[in-house]
Scaffold this motif. Structure first.
Motif, PDB file in Angstrom:
ATOM      1  N   TYR A  85     -21.052 153.229 -30.711  1.00 61.32           N
ATOM      2  CA  TYR A  85     -20.787 152.321 -29.430  1.00 61.32           C
ATOM      3  C   TYR A  85     -20.406 153.229 -28.155  1.00 61.32           C
ATOM      4  CZ  TYR A  85     -18.704 149.062 -26.356  1.00 61.32           C
ATOM      5  OH  TYR A  85     -18.487 148.365 -25.433  1.00 61.32           O
ATOM      6  N   THR A  86     -19.647 154.150 -28.507  1.00 61.30           N
ATOM      7  CA  THR A  86     -19.123 155.174 -27.589  1.00 61.30           C
ATOM      8  C   THR A  86     -20.282 156.011 -27.089  1.00 61.30           C
ATOM      9  OG1 THR A  86     -17.011 155.344 -28.378  1.00 61.30           O
ATOM     10  CG2 THR A  86     -17.525 157.087 -26.812  1.00 61.30           C
ATOM     11  N   ALA A  87     -21.218 156.455 -28.182  1.00 61.77           N
ATOM     12  CA  ALA A  87     -22.357 157.424 -27.680  1.00 61.77           C
ATOM     13  C   ALA A  87     -23.404 156.788 -27.075  1.00 61.77           C
ATOM     14  CB  ALA A  87     -22.820 158.012 -29.036  1.00 61.77           C
ATOM     15  N   LEU A  88     -23.546 155.342 -27.440  1.00 58.54           N
ATOM     16  CA  LEU A  88     -24.662 154.519 -26.856  1.00 58.54           C
ATOM     17  C   LEU A  88     -24.294 153.719 -25.614  1.00 58.54           C
ATOM     18  CD1 LEU A  88     -26.051 153.379 -30.282  1.00 58.54           C
ATOM     19  CD2 LEU A  88     -27.130 155.358 -28.732  1.00 58.54           C
ATOM     20  N   LEU A  89     -23.023 153.935 -25.226  1.00 61.95           N
ATOM     21  CA  LEU A  89     -22.756 152.902 -23.969  1.00 61.95           C
ATOM     22  C   LEU A  89     -23.503 153.458 -22.831  1.00 61.95           C
ATOM     23  CD1 LEU A  89     -20.624 150.826 -23.306  1.00 61.95           C
ATOM     24  CD2 LEU A  89     -18.945 152.390 -22.673  1.00 61.95           C
ATOM     25  N   GLN A  90     -23.792 154.728 -22.426  1.00 65.40           N
ATOM     26  CA  GLN A  90     -24.281 155.176 -21.284  1.00 65.40           C
ATOM     27  C   GLN A  90     -25.796 154.907 -21.280  1.00 65.40           C
ATOM     28  OE1 GLN A  90     -23.451 155.570 -17.945  1.00 65.40           O
ATOM     29  NE2 GLN A  90     -21.495 155.560 -18.383  1.00 65.40           N
ATOM     30  N   PRO A  91     -26.493 155.348 -22.550  1.00 62.43           N
ATOM     31  CA  PRO A  91     -27.830 155.160 -22.438  1.00 62.43           C
ATOM     32  C   PRO A  91     -28.388 153.690 -22.730  1.00 62.43           C
ATOM     33  CG  PRO A  91     -26.972 156.604 -24.233  1.00 62.43           C
ATOM     34  CD  PRO A  91     -25.900 156.213 -23.488  1.00 62.43           C
ATOM     35  N   LEU A  92     -27.602 152.854 -23.536  1.00 65.94           N
ATOM     36  CA  LEU A  92     -28.112 151.554 -23.699  1.00 65.94           C
ATOM     37  C   LEU A  92     -27.398 150.577 -22.589  1.00 65.94           C
ATOM     38  CD1 LEU A  92     -28.107 151.192 -27.686  1.00 65.94           C
ATOM     39  CD2 LEU A  92     -30.031 151.932 -26.143  1.00 65.94           C
ATOM     40  N   GLY A  93     -26.439 150.704 -22.285  1.00 59.43           N
ATOM     41  CA  GLY A  93     -25.819 150.113 -21.183  1.00 59.43           C
ATOM     42  C   GLY A  93     -24.746 149.202 -21.984  1.00 59.43           C
ATOM     43  N   PHE A  94     -23.727 148.606 -21.345  1.00 56.94           N
ATOM     44  CA  PHE A  94     -22.718 147.904 -21.825  1.00 56.94           C
ATOM     45  C   PHE A  94     -23.053 146.706 -22.541  1.00 56.94           C
ATOM     46  CE2 PHE A  94     -19.327 144.761 -21.957  1.00 56.94           C
ATOM     47  CZ  PHE A  94     -18.216 145.334 -22.325  1.00 56.94           C
ATOM     48  N   ILE A  95     -24.038 145.982 -22.006  1.00 54.28           N
ATOM     49  CA  ILE A  95     -24.325 144.705 -22.827  1.00 54.28           C
ATOM     50  C   ILE A  95     -25.000 144.892 -24.136  1.00 54.28           C
ATOM     51  CG2 ILE A  95     -25.834 142.578 -22.528  1.00 54.28           C
ATOM     52  CD1 ILE A  95     -25.140 142.603 -19.438  1.00 54.28           C
ATOM     53  N   ILE A  96     -26.021 145.782 -24.188  1.00 53.27           N
ATOM     54  CA  ILE A  96     -26.876 146.123 -25.221  1.00 53.27           C
ATOM     55  C   ILE A  96     -25.750 146.847 -26.388  1.00 53.27           C
ATOM     56  CG2 ILE A  96     -28.719 147.367 -26.362  1.00 53.27           C
ATOM     57  CD1 ILE A  96     -30.096 146.907 -23.810  1.00 53.27           C
ATOM     58  N   SER A  97     -25.078 147.885 -26.091  1.00 57.14           N
ATOM     59  CA  SER A  97     -24.314 148.423 -27.099  1.00 57.14           C
ATOM     60  C   SER A  97     -23.144 147.565 -27.536  1.00 57.14           C
ATOM     61  CB  SER A  97     -23.731 149.899 -26.381  1.00 57.14           C
ATOM     62  OG  SER A  97     -22.944 149.571 -25.021  1.00 57.14           O
ATOM     63  N   LEU A 139     -19.732 148.498 -14.845  1.00 59.36           N
ATOM     64  CA  LEU A 139     -19.903 148.870 -16.354  1.00 59.36           C
ATOM     65  C   LEU A 139     -21.664 149.197 -16.205  1.00 59.36           C
ATOM     66  CD1 LEU A 139     -18.117 146.091 -18.295  1.00 59.36           C
ATOM     67  CD2 LEU A 139     -17.371 148.358 -17.913  1.00 59.36           C
ATOM     68  N   PRO A 140     -21.963 150.318 -17.005  1.00 61.18           N
ATOM     69  CA  PRO A 140     -23.140 150.690 -17.103  1.00 61.18           C
ATOM     70  C   PRO A 140     -24.152 149.592 -17.647  1.00 61.18           C
ATOM     71  CG  PRO A 140     -22.069 151.726 -18.857  1.00 61.18           C
ATOM     72  CD  PRO A 140     -20.900 151.030 -18.201  1.00 61.18           C
ATOM     73  N   LEU A 141     -25.249 149.449 -17.235  1.00 57.95           N
ATOM     74  CA  LEU A 141     -26.477 148.516 -17.318  1.00 57.95           C
ATOM     75  C   LEU A 141     -27.162 149.228 -18.512  1.00 57.95           C
ATOM     76  CD1 LEU A 141     -27.068 146.556 -14.124  1.00 57.95           C
ATOM     77  CD2 LEU A 141     -26.568 145.575 -16.300  1.00 57.95           C
ATOM     78  N   GLY A 142     -27.595 150.511 -18.316  1.00 57.00           N
ATOM     79  CA  GLY A 142     -28.517 151.156 -19.444  1.00 57.00           C
ATOM     80  C   GLY A 142     -29.844 150.557 -19.039  1.00 57.00           C
ATOM     81  N   LEU A 143     -30.231 150.381 -20.250  1.00 55.97           N
ATOM     82  CA  LEU A 143     -31.776 149.771 -20.256  1.00 55.97           C
ATOM     83  C   LEU A 143     -32.054 148.519 -19.488  1.00 55.97           C
ATOM     84  CD1 LEU A 143     -32.625 150.349 -24.120  1.00 55.97           C
ATOM     85  CD2 LEU A 143     -33.206 151.726 -22.410  1.00 55.97           C
ATOM     86  N   LEU A 144     -30.811 148.040 -19.192  1.00 55.44           N
ATOM     87  CA  LEU A 144     -31.073 146.664 -18.451  1.00 55.44           C
ATOM     88  C   LEU A 144     -30.796 147.044 -16.890  1.00 55.44           C
ATOM     89  CD1 LEU A 144     -29.044 144.291 -20.646  1.00 55.44           C
ATOM     90  CD2 LEU A 144     -31.547 144.465 -20.505  1.00 55.44           C
ATOM     91  N   SER A 145     -31.149 148.301 -16.441  1.00 54.13           N
ATOM     92  CA  SER A 145     -30.639 148.724 -15.101  1.00 54.13           C
ATOM     93  C   SER A 145     -31.493 147.950 -14.044  1.00 54.13           C
ATOM     94  CB  SER A 145     -30.757 150.216 -14.636  1.00 54.13           C
ATOM     95  OG  SER A 145     -32.179 150.433 -15.118  1.00 54.13           O
ATOM     96  N   PHE A 146     -32.832 147.385 -14.579  1.00 51.45           N
ATOM     97  CA  PHE A 146     -33.822 146.690 -13.636  1.00 51.45           C
ATOM     98  C   PHE A 146     -33.044 145.141 -13.071  1.00 51.45           C
ATOM     99  CE2 PHE A 146     -34.418 145.397 -18.133  1.00 51.45           C
ATOM    100  CZ  PHE A 146     -34.701 143.907 -17.854  1.00 51.45           C
ATOM    101  N   LEU A 147     -32.007 144.861 -13.950  1.00 50.67           N
ATOM    102  CA  LEU A 147     -31.225 143.588 -13.430  1.00 50.67           C
ATOM    103  C   LEU A 147     -30.083 143.936 -12.223  1.00 50.67           C
ATOM    104  CD1 LEU A 147     -30.373 142.380 -16.921  1.00 50.67           C
ATOM    105  CD2 LEU A 147     -32.188 141.464 -15.341  1.00 50.67           C
ATOM    106  N   GLU A 148     -29.985 145.083 -12.043  1.00 50.82           N
ATOM    107  CA  GLU A 148     -29.113 145.521 -10.922  1.00 50.82           C
ATOM    108  C   GLU A 148     -29.485 144.732  -9.500  1.00 50.82           C
ATOM    109  OE1 GLU A 148     -26.337 149.311  -9.887  1.00 50.82           O
ATOM    110  OE2 GLU A 148     -28.208 149.460 -10.975  1.00 50.82           O
ATOM    111  N   VAL A 149     -28.392 144.083  -8.992  1.00 58.22           N
ATOM    112  CA  VAL A 149     -28.571 143.732  -7.493  1.00 58.22           C
ATOM    113  C   VAL A 149     -28.054 144.490  -6.655  1.00 58.22           C
ATOM    114  CG1 VAL A 149     -28.201 141.483  -6.287  1.00 58.22           C
ATOM    115  CG2 VAL A 149     -28.737 141.290  -8.462  1.00 58.22           C
ATOM    116  N   GLY A 150     -28.738 144.553  -5.506  1.00 59.12           N
ATOM    117  CA  GLY A 150     -27.968 145.403  -4.326  1.00 59.12           C
ATOM    118  C   GLY A 150     -28.165 146.998  -4.577  1.00 59.12           C
TER     119      GLY A 150
END
Length: 150
Positions: A85-97, A139-150
């Motif tokens: 979980y710790t290792a994947l938090l940044q690359p995958l993002g908070f929600i997925i990890s 919190l990091p979005l990772g793979l879901l960064s396309f959802l970022e607003v603003g």
């Protein structure tokens, strides 16, 4: 066998100090330090872990055989899941990890797979929304960064 609890308590204090030190390495938020910043929650967890560890050292359980049975295996699996979980938090993002970690832990505790991972997904989304919108902590979005607003 109070020796086992004391060894475990010392190891947990080392972990708490490392965790607190890691939190102190977070960059200062833009605009200067804040009363509640990204390091606040890890500091609180480190303090609770130190206090709990000291209790284990001072008042160990008199009957504390190490669980090298199924329980011991489940503990090892939980530690591996948390390390991943710790290792994947940044690359995958908070929600997925979080979905993967909480779902796996729920499944290991006996929940059926669909329910376990639905619980993980719900936990990931709710905590993400609370931290980002209610507390203003990104919190990091990772793979879901396309959802970022603003």
């Amino acid at each position: 066998m109070t020796f086992n609890d004391r060894i475990f308590g010392v190891l947990l204090i080392v972990l708490a100090v490392a965790y607190g030190w890691g939190a102190s390495q977070f960059p200062v938020p833009f605009g200067g330090s804040e009363a509640v910043g990204p390091e606040t929650f890890p500091y609180l967890l480190a303090v609770v872990l130190v206090l709990s560890s000291l209790y284990l050292i001072v008042r160990p359980d008199p009957d504390n055989a190490w669980p090298w049975s199924r329980t011991g295996i489940e503990l090892v699996i939980a530690v591996v899941v948390l390390l991943l979980y710790t290792a994947l938090l940044q690359p995958l993002g908070f929600i997925i990890s979080t979905t993967l970690a909480v779902g796996t832990l729920c499944w290991r505790m006996g929940a059926d797979l669909p329910r376990a991972y639905m619980t993980g997904a719900l936990a990931g989304v709710v905590v993400f929304l609370v931290f980002n919108f209610a507390l203003g902590l990104a919190l990091p979005l990772g793979l879901l960064s396309f959802l970022e607003v603003g």
